[in-house]
Write an enzyme that holds these catalytic residues in place. Sequence first.
Site, short mmCIF file in Angstrom:
data_model
loop_
_atom_site.label_atom_id
_atom_site.label_comp_id
_atom_site.label_asym_id
_atom_site.label_seq_id
_atom_site.Cartn_x
_atom_site.Cartn_y
_atom_site.Cartn_z
N SER A 174 -97.93 43.39 -48.10
CA SER A 174 -98.45 42.03 -48.01
C SER A 174 -98.02 41.36 -46.71
CB SER A 174 -98.00 41.23 -49.23
OG SER A 174 -98.66 39.99 -49.29
N ASP A 359 -107.76 44.19 -54.95
CA ASP A 359 -107.00 43.08 -54.37
C ASP A 359 -107.90 42.28 -53.45
OD1 ASP A 359 -105.06 41.39 -53.26
OD2 ASP A 359 -104.59 42.86 -51.70
N HIS A 415 -102.90 43.63 -55.80
CA HIS A 415 -102.23 43.36 -54.53
C HIS A 415 -100.96 44.20 -54.34
CE1 HIS A 415 -101.38 41.25 -50.90
NE2 HIS A 415 -100.30 40.66 -51.36
#
Length: 447
Positions: A174, A359, A415
Amino acid sequence: MRFILLVWFLILDVVQSQSVVKTLPGFSGELPFKLETGYIGVGQSNGVQLFYYFVESERSPRDDPLMIWLTGGPGCSGLAALLYEIGPLRFDYAKSSAGNKPTLALNPYSWTKVANIIFLDQFAGAGFSYSTTQEGYYNGDYKSIAEIYEFLRKWFRDVHPEFLPNPLYISGGSYTGLTIPVIIQHILDDNRAGQQPQLNLKGYVLGNPLADVTSDLNLRITFAHGHALISDQLYECVGKLFDENILEPHCRSSESHKPNTFQWARNNLGDGLEPINERTATQLPAEPWCREHNYILSHIWANAKIVQEALYVREGKKTGWMKCNISSTYAYEIMNVMDYHQNFTRTGLQALIYSGDHDSVVPYVATEAWIERLNISLNSEWEPWFADGQVAGYTMQYTHNSFVLTYATIKGAGHAAPEYKPQQSQAMLKRWFAYYPLLRADQHSPS
């Protein structure tokens, strides 16, 4: 002389301290793997004390790769990755239901089956990391990068020099897609300059990473339209979806995941680990199950005094643990790291980039787009890869001289892909570390 030595050892203990954790509340018996926790001081006068968890490989610690895992946010704790993504423990949700204490179980799909992993609370205010000064809590991309790099060098030099020969991989997901490339460049530059100790950097692993903020976020439109979720004209409706996995319900959430965020009260933890109150557990919002509900367990568990004592957390240094401590004072300074990725193509590094294909925070189409912009040779076309006889996702491999980049999607994952698809994620990593193609698993493949 004795007084001087005593003062020196006391100062050294504040700068760094390490302890082996044998047992943990909520887990029955001794831990069947080696877990070390500790602090390493960084920054001016070592005023920032970074807390870490180090899990040795359950296979061959002296031979297996060493990964440092940096959780995104920015401001999320390394414990979140350890308990929910790639670590050797996870919550047993059935046994942790109303009326029971948070209960831990072994994670059969832990990445520590094949690698040594450092999980870092990567700046003051995150997890159990803290600062001895107020200034230490003012964080930003470049300050965080400098502290992580200082931590890593001190960890090798002062704590575990025996791991210097192990292949090193800088890893995370991320938001850390923006900071990890800068850390890698520091290592490459200092190794080239002869800085000691020389770090045996072999590559990096990035999950659903940001690389070019403007492009990555704009491509959410393409992703949403391609999944038949919205038309381009109705993109404003995307706010009604749960970004981290488009097939899961959108819930009222908070990055801190405190129990009261969900009206889930808990008993006063006192000195022990108290059971979840069954009456107040029924006060959860009248809506479908939400993934954030799982995160309440970590808040209850990590804030229990008995747990913090077991983890050797310094008493009184933090007011409380949060899964993610998103600060309004954090300086978001890096927007694009494409130049770094381009530089890496001229090295001998190995890269594994993966995306959960459900995601929409950092959609796979965005990651594919910036990889294409590197303009390096496509060695293997878009093909399915398999785990347990099923399609686990799709993969491509790129090369430029001795640089190799493997890109993989993980089918059905959100994610933080290993949280959604742990078996497939572990299979991907095992094959990649073994230099085995992801494309197809057969009887010779490490699955």
